[in-house]
Each structure stands twice: as C-alpha cells, then as structure tokens.
Design a protein around this motif. Structure first.
Motif, PDB file in Angstrom:
ATOM      1  N   ALA A  14       0.843  -1.206  -0.071  1.00 18.15           N
ATOM      2  CA  ALA A  14      -0.154   0.149  -0.150  1.00 18.15           C
ATOM      3  C   ALA A  14       0.958   1.188  -0.153  1.00 18.15           C
ATOM      4  CB  ALA A  14      -1.099  -0.021   1.244  1.00 18.15           C
ATOM      5  N   GLY A  17       2.362   1.616  -3.231  1.00 16.72           N
ATOM      6  CA  GLY A  17       1.445   2.148  -4.038  1.00 16.72           C
ATOM      7  C   GLY A  17       1.209   3.539  -4.334  1.00 16.72           C
ATOM      8  N   HIS A  18       1.092   4.063  -2.735  1.00 17.37           N
ATOM      9  CA  HIS A  18       0.977   5.653  -2.538  1.00 17.37           C
ATOM     10  C   HIS A  18       2.056   6.209  -2.919  1.00 17.37           C
ATOM     11  CE1 HIS A  18      -1.968   4.095   0.657  1.00 17.37           C
ATOM     12  NE2 HIS A  18      -2.758   4.228  -0.253  1.00 17.37           N
ATOM     13  N   GLN A  59     -10.911  10.486  -7.540  1.00 20.81           N
ATOM     14  CA  GLN A  59     -10.022   9.732  -8.023  1.00 20.81           C
ATOM     15  C   GLN A  59      -8.244  10.110  -7.614  1.00 20.81           C
ATOM     16  OE1 GLN A  59     -10.786  10.242 -11.990  1.00 20.81           O
ATOM     17  NE2 GLN A  59     -12.678   9.393 -11.898  1.00 20.81           N
ATOM     18  N   ALA A  60      -8.322  11.070  -6.882  1.00 18.42           N
ATOM     19  CA  ALA A  60      -7.073  11.628  -6.645  1.00 18.42           C
ATOM     20  C   ALA A  60      -6.428  11.187  -5.324  1.00 18.42           C
ATOM     21  CB  ALA A  60      -6.910  13.213  -6.712  1.00 18.42           C
ATOM     22  N   ASN A  61      -5.145  11.411  -5.045  1.00 19.87           N
ATOM     23  CA  ASN A  61      -4.517  11.567  -3.627  1.00 19.87           C
ATOM     24  C   ASN A  61      -3.471  12.425  -3.395  1.00 19.87           C
ATOM     25  OD1 ASN A  61      -2.537  10.261  -5.245  1.00 19.87           O
ATOM     26  ND2 ASN A  61      -2.101   8.526  -3.819  1.00 19.87           N
ATOM     27  N   GLN A  83     -13.389  15.794  -0.242  1.00 16.84           N
ATOM     28  CA  GLN A  83     -14.072  14.617  -0.938  1.00 16.84           C
ATOM     29  C   GLN A  83     -12.857  13.723  -1.416  1.00 16.84           C
ATOM     30  OE1 GLN A  83     -16.042  16.527  -4.052  1.00 16.84           O
ATOM     31  NE2 GLN A  83     -18.046  16.455  -3.021  1.00 16.84           N
ATOM     32  N   PRO A  85     -10.303  10.771  -1.387  1.00 10.56           N
ATOM     33  CA  PRO A  85     -10.183   9.357  -0.609  1.00 10.56           C
ATOM     34  C   PRO A  85      -9.006   9.401   0.213  1.00 10.56           C
ATOM     35  CG  PRO A  85      -9.803   8.809  -2.937  1.00 10.56           C
ATOM     36  CD  PRO A  85     -10.079  10.210  -2.756  1.00 10.56           C
ATOM     37  N   GLU A  86      -8.961   8.859   1.592  1.00 14.78           N
ATOM     38  CA  GLU A  86      -7.581   8.680   2.287  1.00 14.78           C
ATOM     39  C   GLU A  86      -6.793   7.584   1.713  1.00 14.78           C
ATOM     40  OE1 GLU A  86      -9.157   8.365   6.108  1.00 14.78           O
ATOM     41  OE2 GLU A  86      -9.722  10.500   6.252  1.00 14.78           O
ATOM     42  N   PRO A  87      -5.605   7.632   1.937  1.00 17.53           N
ATOM     43  CA  PRO A  87      -4.775   8.619   2.290  1.00 17.53           C
ATOM     44  C   PRO A  87      -4.643   9.695   1.308  1.00 17.53           C
ATOM     45  CG  PRO A  87      -3.287   6.824   1.926  1.00 17.53           C
ATOM     46  CD  PRO A  87      -4.799   6.264   1.672  1.00 17.53           C
ATOM     47  N   LYS A 156      -8.205  14.964  10.834  1.00 17.32           N
ATOM     48  CA  LYS A 156      -9.391  13.890  11.509  1.00 17.32           C
ATOM     49  C   LYS A 156      -9.472  14.361  13.043  1.00 17.32           C
ATOM     50  CE  LYS A 156     -11.311   9.385  10.909  1.00 17.32           C
ATOM     51  NZ  LYS A 156     -11.058   8.042  10.217  1.00 17.32           N
TER      52      LYS A 156
ATOM     53  N   ILE B  44       0.512  -0.826 -10.191  1.00 16.61           N
ATOM     54  CA  ILE B  44       1.014   0.330  -9.105  1.00 16.61           C
ATOM     55  C   ILE B  44      -0.302   0.952  -8.812  1.00 16.61           C
ATOM     56  CG2 ILE B  44       2.445   2.008  -8.415  1.00 16.61           C
ATOM     57  CD1 ILE B  44       4.388   1.204 -10.167  1.00 16.61           C
ATOM     58  N   LYS B  48      -2.625   0.936  -5.368  1.00 17.10           N
ATOM     59  CA  LYS B  48      -2.961   1.905  -4.523  1.00 17.10           C
ATOM     60  C   LYS B  48      -4.310   2.285  -4.454  1.00 17.10           C
ATOM     61  CE  LYS B  48      -4.038   5.707  -6.281  1.00 17.10           C
ATOM     62  NZ  LYS B  48      -3.998   7.070  -6.910  1.00 17.10           N
ATOM     63  N   SER B  51      -6.057   0.313  -1.948  1.00 14.79           N
ATOM     64  CA  SER B  51      -5.847   0.376  -0.493  1.00 14.79           C
ATOM     65  C   SER B  51      -6.221   1.774  -0.075  1.00 14.79           C
ATOM     66  CB  SER B  51      -4.267   0.664  -0.281  1.00 14.79           C
ATOM     67  OG  SER B  51      -3.493   1.387  -0.976  1.00 14.79           O
ATOM     68  N   GLN B  52      -6.941   2.644  -0.840  1.00 18.02           N
ATOM     69  CA  GLN B  52      -7.593   3.676  -0.649  1.00 18.02           C
ATOM     70  C   GLN B  52      -8.944   3.488   0.192  1.00 18.02           C
ATOM     71  OE1 GLN B  52      -7.522   6.066  -3.981  1.00 18.02           O
ATOM     72  NE2 GLN B  52      -5.918   7.782  -3.143  1.00 18.02           N
ATOM     73  N   LYS B  53      -9.449   4.364   0.981  1.00 16.21           N
ATOM     74  CA  LYS B  53     -10.510   4.468   1.551  1.00 16.21           C
ATOM     75  C   LYS B  53     -11.770   5.426   0.706  1.00 16.21           C
ATOM     76  CE  LYS B  53     -13.065   5.209   5.732  1.00 16.21           C
ATOM     77  NZ  LYS B  53     -12.901   6.455   6.813  1.00 16.21           N
ATOM     78  N   LEU B 213     -12.745   2.665  -8.361  1.00 15.16           N
ATOM     79  CA  LEU B 213     -11.837   2.978  -9.691  1.00 15.16           C
ATOM     80  C   LEU B 213     -10.988   1.987 -10.050  1.00 15.16           C
ATOM     81  CD1 LEU B 213     -11.227   5.485 -11.442  1.00 15.16           C
ATOM     82  CD2 LEU B 213      -9.657   6.095 -10.188  1.00 15.16           C
TER      83      LEU B 213
END
Lengths: 185, 311, 618
Positions: A14, A17-18, A59-61, A83, A85-87, A156, B44, B48, B51-53, B213
C-alpha cells in the motif's frame, strides 16, 4: 527511486502504491497553474514519476494548490479536499498559500492555507519552476516512507479546530461536518 | 481442458489487458517524445486504489460495478482464445448480448452516484454504442451469413482451413468497416467521448474512487481485450497462421502456440489503434455518430449485400 | 374441470363482483381476488386435456363450441395469471377512487372475454368474445375521463374496423364452407385457391394486425396505454394486445395451415415475407420513437408496439425455431411489460400520479422493490442474458440468420440497441440520480403492489435461467401446429447448428459475481455518503434545483426529432378530419325548414321523372 525493488513491494504494497502512483487534482486557484502544463507534458514529463492529473477529487490522492487562494475559492478547496479518498496528501505551491505572498494585505485572499486544511509540504517561490514540483514529489516520497505525510490524520484529529476556522471565515458552511464526534474515537 | 480454459483464460485476459494499458501509456509517451511511466504503472495504480478508502453512494453503486466486471469476465469465457474456448453455447449472439452486461452495470452504478457528469458520460456512452452498433451489426451479420453459422468457434475453425476472412473477397469490406469502428468500440480517441476527462470529469468514473476506480480500470482493460480479440477472431483468423500450426492442432504445444499467435495478432491491432489514438483530437458526440453512420455503415452495408449476393 | 364451468365462473364472477361491491368494498375486493385465483386454478387443472364441447342455441343453426388444446391452454394460463396479479395490484391502486365496482367488473369481464377467445372453438363465439373484449377495453381505457376519452375513442374506432374485417372474413367462410367450426375449417380451407387464401389471410390479418398494433395499424396503442389505469395497462399490454398474435396463429397455422400459408405469392412478395418485413418496421420505428418520449407510460407503450414486431417476425417465418421464439416472446413480453407498468403504477401511486420522466428521480432509496421490478423488467425488455427476453430473442435471431434473412435480423438487433437507450433513460430518470426534495418522505409501495412485482420479477429470472419450463409447452404447440419437434432441455435448446445453454451462463455469472464480490469486500470498507456529498467542481450541490435528466440524449434528439414522428398517426388524423368536414357539409342539408325539405322532394321527383322520360327505366 526504489520503485523496482520487489522486496519493498511485498513488505508494504500500500505504501509503495501511494508513493509511486500520485494522482493529482490540480486546483487552478491562481497564476501557479501556468507551471503545470509544462510539467506534465513533453518537456518535463511528470508521468515518469507516476504523477498524472485526474479529473475528479474522488480519483486523486495528491492535492496541489497552485497559487493564491481567495476567500471564495477556499470553500471549493475545502470541499475538494474533503472529497478525496484517504490517504491523501496536500502540497501548497508558490508563496501565496504559505503566507499570502504578494497578496499579504489583500482583503479577500487568505494568508495561511494550513489554518483551513492540513498541508503536507510547501513549494516556495514566486513562481517555483516545474523542477521544484519534482523535488517536492521526491520529498513527499520520503515523507510517505517515514509515515510523516499524515495531514489527513491530523485533519481528523483536529477537525474541530479546522472546522471552527472555516466557519469563522464563512459563518455557516453549506455541508455537514465531515466527521462526527464518534468518528474520532 | 475445459476446466483449465475456464481458469486460465480470464487470468490471461486480465494480465494481457493490464499489460495493454501499461503499454499504451508507454507508447503514447514515446510518441509525445517523453520518457513515460514504467510499463507496470497500471498495476501500481490498481494496488494503490485498492488500499484507498473510498465512498459509496448506495447498494446499486457497489453491485452495478461488480456486475459489470463479472459480465466482462463472462464474455471472455465465450471468446475463443487461440484454440481454447471454454464456453461456446449461444454463439456470437450470446456474446453480443453478454457484452451488454458490462456497460449496463457501469451505467447503473454511476446512475446511482447522482452526479451529472456521470449521467452525461453514460448518455454519451450509450449514444456512441448506438452509433457503432449499426455498422457492427451489419458486419457480424455479414460474417454469420457468409459462414452460415452463429458459432464463433466454428467461424474461427473455418478460417483456419480457408484462410482469414479479412483476406477473402466478400468479407473484405466488412473487415475494413470493423477496423474503422474499432476505436469507437475501444473508446479511444477520436471516440474518447464517454470518458472525456477534461470535459465531463471522466464521465461515468466521476464518482468512483479507491476500489471502485480499481474495478473500473480492470473492467476497462478487459473491455479493450474483448474488443480487439473479437476483431482478431472474426477477421484475422484467430490462432491460425497460414497453415503453419495446422499439423499440431489439438496438442498442448499447438494450444500454447495458438495462444501466442493470437496474442501477437492482438498486439499488432492494438498498436495500430494506438497510433490512431495518438494523432487524433476528440470528436463531439454528434460528429461521432455522423461519422459512424456514414462511412463505416456504408462499407458494412455494401459488405453485407456482397455477402448475400455471393451466396 | 370443464370449460363451461370456467366460462361461468369467469363471467358470473365478474357480475357478482359488481353487485357485491354495492354491499361492501372489502367483500368485493376479496371476491374479485378469489375469482381471479379460481380461474388460475381451473385452467391449471385443464393442463394436457384436449376437449371440445358444443352448445346449440339455435343461433343461425350454428353451434357455439368451446375447446381446449395446448395452444389455448398456453394463452389461457398466461391470461389468468396476469389477470389475477393485476387484480391484486388494483387493490391498493384503486383504493379511494370512484366507480371502483365498475372498474372491477370491467377488469374481470376483459379477463373472462380473453379466456373465451382462446377457448372458443368456432368463429362465432370467437367473434362474440372478441367484441365483449373490445368494448370493455374501450370503457376501461376511458376510465379516467379527460384525454382518456379520446384515447378510448381512437381505440374503439380502429377496433371496430378490425371487427368488421373479421365479420367479412367470417361471412365469406360461412358462405363458402357452410360451417364456422375451426377444426372443420382447418381441414377444408387448405385446399382452396391461392387467391382465396390470400384474401382470408389479409382480411383476418387486418383484424389481428390492428389488435397487435403492427406498424401501419398501430396508432391507437400509445394513447390507450398511457391513459388507461395502470393496473389495467399491464393486462392491456401483456395479454390483450397479444390476442392479435393468438389470432395470427389461429388464421395462419390452424385454419389455413402451415403448408398453405408459407407458399402464397411469388418471390419476395410472399405473404409471410411481407408480414415479416412489417414486423421489422414495427420493431425499428417505434423503438426509436420511444427514445423521444418523456412520459414513462408512453415510452413503454411504444416499446409494446416494438416488441410486437419480434413476435410477428418469429411466427412469420413458420419454422419450428421461429414459432417457438415468437410464442415464447409473447409470454416473456407479457411478463416484463406488465412488470414495468406495475412499477410505474407503484411510482404513480406514491407520487400522486406523476409519470413525467423529467420530474422524478432517486426513488431507488425509497421504493427498492419497485426498482427491482423496473430493473429486471428492462433487462427482460433488452434481452440481457439470464432474463427471459434473451432466450426468445435468441431463438428469433437464430431463425432469421439461418434462414438467410440478415436484413430482417439487422432490424431486430438494432431494435435492441434502441431499446437499451430508452429504457435506461426510463430507469435512470425514475430511480437513479438525485432524489428531489419533495419526494424525501415518500413511503415504499404497499404489500398488494409489491407481491405482483416480486412474482413477476421471479418469473423473469426463472424463465431466463430455466427456459425449458415454458419451452416444453411451446414445443407441444409447435408439434400440434404441424412443425417438427425441437430438442428442448430444461436449460435451453439443442439443435444442429449451435446450442443455447443458459445454466452455464448462469453458473459463470454467479461464480464470477461471487469472486468479485469477495474481492470487493476485501478492499477497504467504503462508507455510504449522502447524495449531496457529490463532486461538483468543488461547489456544494444546490438542493432542489439540481435536475439534469431533461433531454437525456440531447445530441441524438437534435439529430433525430425531425425524422421520428408518427407520420401514420398524422395521416389517420387527417383522414378523420376530412371525414368530419365531409359529414359537417352533409349535415347542412338538414336545415330544419319544412320548405327546404319540400323542395328536396320536388327536386328528387323531377329528377326521377326526367330519368323516366329520357330512358324509361321504371
């Protein structure tokens, strides 16, 4: 770049990936946006870092706030941030979000963006060059690795503080609180 | 053999579909004179995204997406992959109808999202589908009438003995028409209307984040796989390679080589499609429909008449 | 169980319901439901029996005959089940309305008349029941008054034209053969000349074409469906309109016979080929017109016309596969279209009669059962695999392709794609999207509405996954009409060129669905959010004015609207106008002055005298 080290992928997929898939919502708040097209197109090519622009905050982080934030825009900035998504990670771009910059005495821009939403990193300058974005991205990688890019957790935890600041500016907000009191426990 | 097929072909389609997504990003970058992301970038991204919320808008928001992905996998079981075709009942007609599950699922899911961008995306997607279905149906009917069967496996088998249908004279026009509408089926430029990121915030995907997604991305990959493999099966002879593989049909090596030949054919078609994607801007929806109902339909219609007359 | 009992229960029950209604509405409701259910039971007991019974009333020395065979039984069971469900549905829909006694009487009367039609063994009783059905339908269509009166008028005028055509055909048959017994006729008619057979087929084809709304004769249907009370629309669209298909089967394959019907005409212009092309036109044009509709019931009504085209296509070809497809599609259509009308009715009931697609939305959260009904209904209508519509459409397409009719197959297939567009709009605009603030406190539909919806939804899936259940009966119909038997299994159909096996489609969909669902559950849990927590470029969603479903396929509307008008209807209305003007002119003769009438008489006498003097004819 440790993108190709399989061991790390197996240890914490994870986190990796991030790090290597930063989907950015570029918020065209001010003049900073002019630096974005060269950075994502052929000249500097942000995609080789896995950084691409996406259409919606869902769709973004990574949230890149480019330039001064007027009071009216801030509402949209907060909404967009909530809006995602976490993280999620936030980077302020240019000097205006940091301390008001050349608009330090303006009546309708905010001076400190991090009073309203948590910021994981700043890119100082007026204007920063596209290279600075990539330096910021590599710094963000380090922060994610060390789990220090935790703005969304702080948001949070200290939501009451942020919400109070937001409401101080606007009076009543159009949307209900993101976290209720039970969520924080 | 059938069990192996049922297990292997979806996995193969998944891997190949995601590989194609990565390849397309790399090739597009090279055409743009960029370095581009690694070819594993879609993997990738999917890791990712999982694992997102994310958020959900309701039960159908979840179930629609599941239905769409399941529908895509089911279609793959009905497509001959080389000599391997796990299921074949119902033939091309069943495939045609099973291909509806995926867009319907996405449409239900993003319908419940209650986002205007999603709804516009869906409306465009269906209109585009109406646009390309007209020539596509003519093409499929021409092929089915020419070979006098509705079974796709049978069509591939006849081609392995009589040569590719793209090379046979009555079906040439139909083949050209199919290639002309292939970008519309794959949803790549100039027909990237339904998922236009800049105009309508990626359309149906606007409210999808996180695992939603990820599912949508996988579904997109499978969709591209389906579109191209249908073309290869119908017009480029599936696994057949000028009779070279003929002696080893039905052996294990024959099957494996058949799949490799099939995938290479798919790769060539896909890269040709990418070149079209790289150089064109985006149509507006009415321009797209006008185009699709003009040249491809004309070719396909004449193709069908030729097939009927030759018969 | 005997047939006369059935007819007595059906008609007697209808009138008894009316009188019970004068005593107590609760008694009437329960009796109506019991009556409808009793009919189902009686007909179910008649399964597999072939019988014929004649009653002599001294009517032109013609006996009235009731008979039961597998074709009659198939239609009868569908009619009675649908009628029962529709009566159950009416219980809450018609609550607190006026003239309900009358409504139930008419509803049961229509039901009884349809049963009479399918069980009648001679053309006289067929005609009598046909007329009872037409008139009671007309009254029910006009039930709501207002625009419904015009719709009922349109229906009855076209229906009378059809009945007159049938009467001419019957008279001709009677004068030629001296009998109207269907069984006797079927042995006699086949040997007559081609010209006479063609005359028979065309004259009866007009009757049944009007009832089944085949393309140039369809104009009564959209208004009638839209204006009739919704539970009755379910019956009207499901089985009553399909009496036309029963009629076509009767005249083409029972009276004239398959051998004779299929060889009438030359080259392209054979009877069944023309009928098939009419069917194809009936599919394509109404389906595309449906896309432009903004009225939920009208949209479905146009689809009702379009789906009729599939049945015509199936039965026109006269192969056992096509016949099976056509008859099976009749059943499937009855199931899903009545399900859709019931869903709309449930929505109408809760929203106060709103059926405008542009002002609804988001009702899935409030009325989930109605949504499931709507979803499965549209899946059946499109023909998504694992719903019943898929199997029958598959049979029809296969017939068309293998019989070398690719252009007809194209018309049928493109109809499906037009269907997807409009029915998705239907589903989206009612159930998905933003829930308007005024429907925030809507309640779910009452039980008597949910029950028929659940039953029909279940039937859609059952016949989609195990199509062998009805196909066995349909195969028996095929055989009884003189076609060769199909190799029917419980989960599909096996034939020499390609089989259909729905159970393995079901199995793989289920397996992949479960795998992906597990994968979905394995991901991080996604909390549910409100509809106002939505991406709108960073802005908050304005409440109550965020409606975006008007002109859902706007680019297409702009392209297609000029071409997709109902030109036939415009033409008929023009004829009606001309006739009205003509009659108006003729009416002016009657001025009301005695002097004028004397003048007419004098003129007429002078005319006669003139003729006598000139030609001395008298």
């Amino acid at each position: 770049m440790d993108r190709n080290q399989l061991k790390k992928w197996f240890e914490s997929p994870a986190k990796m990936g991030h790090k290597y898939s930063l989907h950015v919502v570029y918020f065209c708040t001010g003049c900073g946006i002019i630096e974005i097209p060269p950075s994502i197109t052929a000249r500097w090519d942000a995609e080789r870092f896995g950084v691409i622009p996406v259409a919606t905050p869902r769709q973004a982080n990574l949230f890149l706030i480019t330039g001064y934030v007027s009071v009216k825009t801030l509402k949209a900035v907060i909404r967009t941030y909530e809006q995602m998504p976490e993280p999620k990670f936030t980077v302020g771009f240019g000097s205006c979000p940091i301390n008001g910059g050349m608009y330090w005495d303006s009546y309708n821009t905010i001076k400190h963006l991090d009073k309203y939403i948590p910021i994981d990193g700043w890119i100082a300058g007026c204007m920063p060059r596209p290279e600075a974005i990539f330096i910021a991205v590599t710094h963000l990688w380090t922060l994610i690795d060390k789990e220090m890019a935790d703005g969304y957790k702080k948001y949070k935890e200290n939501y009451r503080y942020y919400r109070a600041n937001q409401e101080q500016l606007y009076g009543k907000l159009d949307w209900p609180p993101l976290f209720s009191e039970e969520d924080k426990k | 053999m059938q069990i192996w097929g049922i297990i292997l072909s979806p996995l193969l389609a998944l891997v190949v579909g995601i590989f194609f997504l990565g390849l397309s990003r790399k090739i597009m970058a090279r055409i743009h004179w960029r370095y581009g992301p690694p070819i594993t970038q879609p993997v990738i991204d999917i890791i990712k995204l999982f694992s997102q919320k994310s958020i959900s808008h309701g039960t159908i928001f979840d179930l629609g997406l599941i239905l769409s992905l399941a529908g895509s996998f089911v279609v793959i079981l009905f497509l001959p992959l080389g000599q391997m075709c796990p299921l074949s009942s119902g033939g091309l007609l069943a495939i045609l109808y099973l291909m509806l599950l995926a867009p319907l699922g996405i449409a239900l899911s993003s319908g419940e999202a209650a986002n205007p961008n999603s709804s516009i995306g869906i409306s465009r997607k269906f209109l585009l589908a109406l646009g390309y279905e007209v020539p596509l149906l003519f093409i499929l009917l021409a092929v089915m009438t020419h070979y006098n069967t509705i079974s796709l496996v049978e069509i591939v088998r006849i081609q392995s003995t009589t040569g590719w249908s793209f090379g046979s004279l009555p079906l040439l026009l139909s083949g050209i028409a199919y290639f002309l509408i292939l970008p519309a089926i794959l949803g790549i430029r100039p027909f990237e209307i339904a998922g236009a990121g800049q105009e309508i915030s990626s359309g149906a995907n606007a409210e999808f984040g996180g695992k939603f997604l990820a599912f949508s991305t996988i579904q997109h990959a499978l969709h591209e796989f389906i579109g191209i493999s249908l073309f290869v099966n119908l017009f480029l002879g599936g696994w057949s390679l000028f009779g070279i593989l003929e002696p080893i049909t039905n052996t294990v090596w024959g099957v494996i080589l058949g799949i490799i030949v099939f995938l290479i054919k798919m790769l060539i078609v896909f890269i040709l499609g990418l070149f079209i994607n790289a150089v064109f801007p985006r149509f507006r929806i009415e321009q797209a429909i006008k185009y699709l109902w003009k040249w491809p339909t004309l070719f396909a219609f004449i193709g069908l008449i030729v097939v009927v007359l030759v018969k | 169980m005997s047939l006369e009992l059935l007819i007595i229960v059906a008609f007697g029950g209808a009138f008894l319901t009316y009188f019970l209604g004068k005593i107590s509405s609760k008694l009437r409701n329960s009796f109506a439901v019991l009556n409808a259910l009793a009919l189902v039971v009686i007909i179910a007991c008649l399964y597999g029996q072939t019988m014929e019974k004649s009653f002599y009333f001294g009517f032109f020395s013609l006996p009235l005959i009731l008979r039961n065979n597998v074709l009659s039984w198939f239609f009868a069971i569908a009619i009675s089940v649908l009628g029962a469900l529709s009566v159950i549905f009416s219980l809450s829909y018609m609550r607190n309305r006026e003239r309900t006694d009358f409504y139930y009487l008419m509803m049961l009367l229509v039901n009884a008349a349809m049963l009479g039609i399918v069980f009648s063994g001679d053309l006289i009783s067929f005609f009598i029941f046909w007329e009872i059905m037409s008139w009671s339908t007309c009254i029910l269509i006009s039930y709501n008054r207002g625009p419904a009166l015009a719709a009922g008028m349109k229906y009855i005028i076209m229906s009378i034209i059809g009945s007159m055509a049938m009467l001419v055909g019957m008279l001709s048959l009677y004068t030629t053969y001296g009998t109207l017994n269907i069984a006797t006729l079927s042995t006699l008619v086949a040997s007559s000349s081609h010209g006479y057979l063609l005359f028979l087929l065309i004259i009866f084809g007009i009757t049944f074409g009007i009832k089944n709304a085949v393309m140039p004769l369809h104009t009564w249907l959209p208004d009638a469906y839209a204006e009739a009370p919704s539970p009755f629309t379910a019956v009207l669209s499901g089985m009553l309109t399909r009496m036309g298909i029963y009629g076509f089967l009767l005249i083409m394959y029972v009276i004239v016979g398959a051998g004779a019907t299929l060889h009438l005409g030359h080259g392209f212009f054979t009877f069944n080929n023309i009928l098939a092309w009419l069917g194809a036109i009936t599919i394509v044009i109404p389906t595309f017109i449906a896309m432009l509709q903004n009225d939920a019931k009208k949209l479905l009504a146009w689809h009702g016309i379009g789906q009729g085209g599939y049945m015509i296509l199936g039965i026109a070809f006269g192969t056992s596969l096509g016949m099976a497809g056509g008859i099976f599609h009749t059943l499937n259509h009855a199931i899903y279209i009545s399900l859709l009308f019931m869903s709309v009715a449930a929505i109408q009931y809760r929203t106060g009669g709103v059926r405008d697609l542009n002002s609804l939305g988001g009702l899935i959260k409030k009325m989930p059962i109605a949504f499931i009904g709507g979803l499965l209904g549209i899946c059946g209508l499109i023909g998504i695999p694992l719903t019943n519509g898929f199997v029958s459409k598959w049979l029809i397409y296969k017939t068309l392709i293998l019989n070398g009719a690719p252009f007809l197959a194209f018309a049928a297939l493109i109809g499906t794609w037009g269907t997807i567009l409009s029915v998705y709009k239907f589903l989206h605009n009612i159930f998905l999207g933003q829930l308007p603030e005024k429907y925030k406190n809507i309640q779910k539909s009452p039980f008597s509405m949910r029950l028929p919806i659940i039953v029909l939804s279940f039937a859609i899936l059952l016949f989609g996954i195990l199509p062998g259940i009805p196909l066995k009966v349909i195969n028996a119909i095929d055989v009884s009409l003189g076609f060769k038997s199909l190799n029917v299994t419980l989960w599909g159909i096996a034939s020499d060129s390609g089989t259909l096996n729905t159970i393995n489609i079901f199995a793989v969909v289920l397996v992949f669905g479960v795998i992906i669902w597990l994968l979905f559950k394995a991901g991080r849990k996604a909390p549910k959010v409100d509809q106002y927590d939505n991406y709108a470029a960073g802005a908050a969603i304005p409440k109550g004015k965020y409606h975006y479903t008007v002109d859902y396929y706007n680019p297409f509307y702009r392209m297609a609207t000029p071409y997709l008008k109902d030109f036939v209807d415009v033409f008929y209305m023009k004829i009606a106008k001309w006739t009205q003007n003509l009659c108006n002119t003729v009416r002016r003769i009657y001025t009301g002055y005695v002097g004028n009438y004397v003048m007419y008489i004098v003129l007429f006498m002078a005319f006669l005298i003139l003729i006598q003097l000139k030609w001395s004819v008298f």
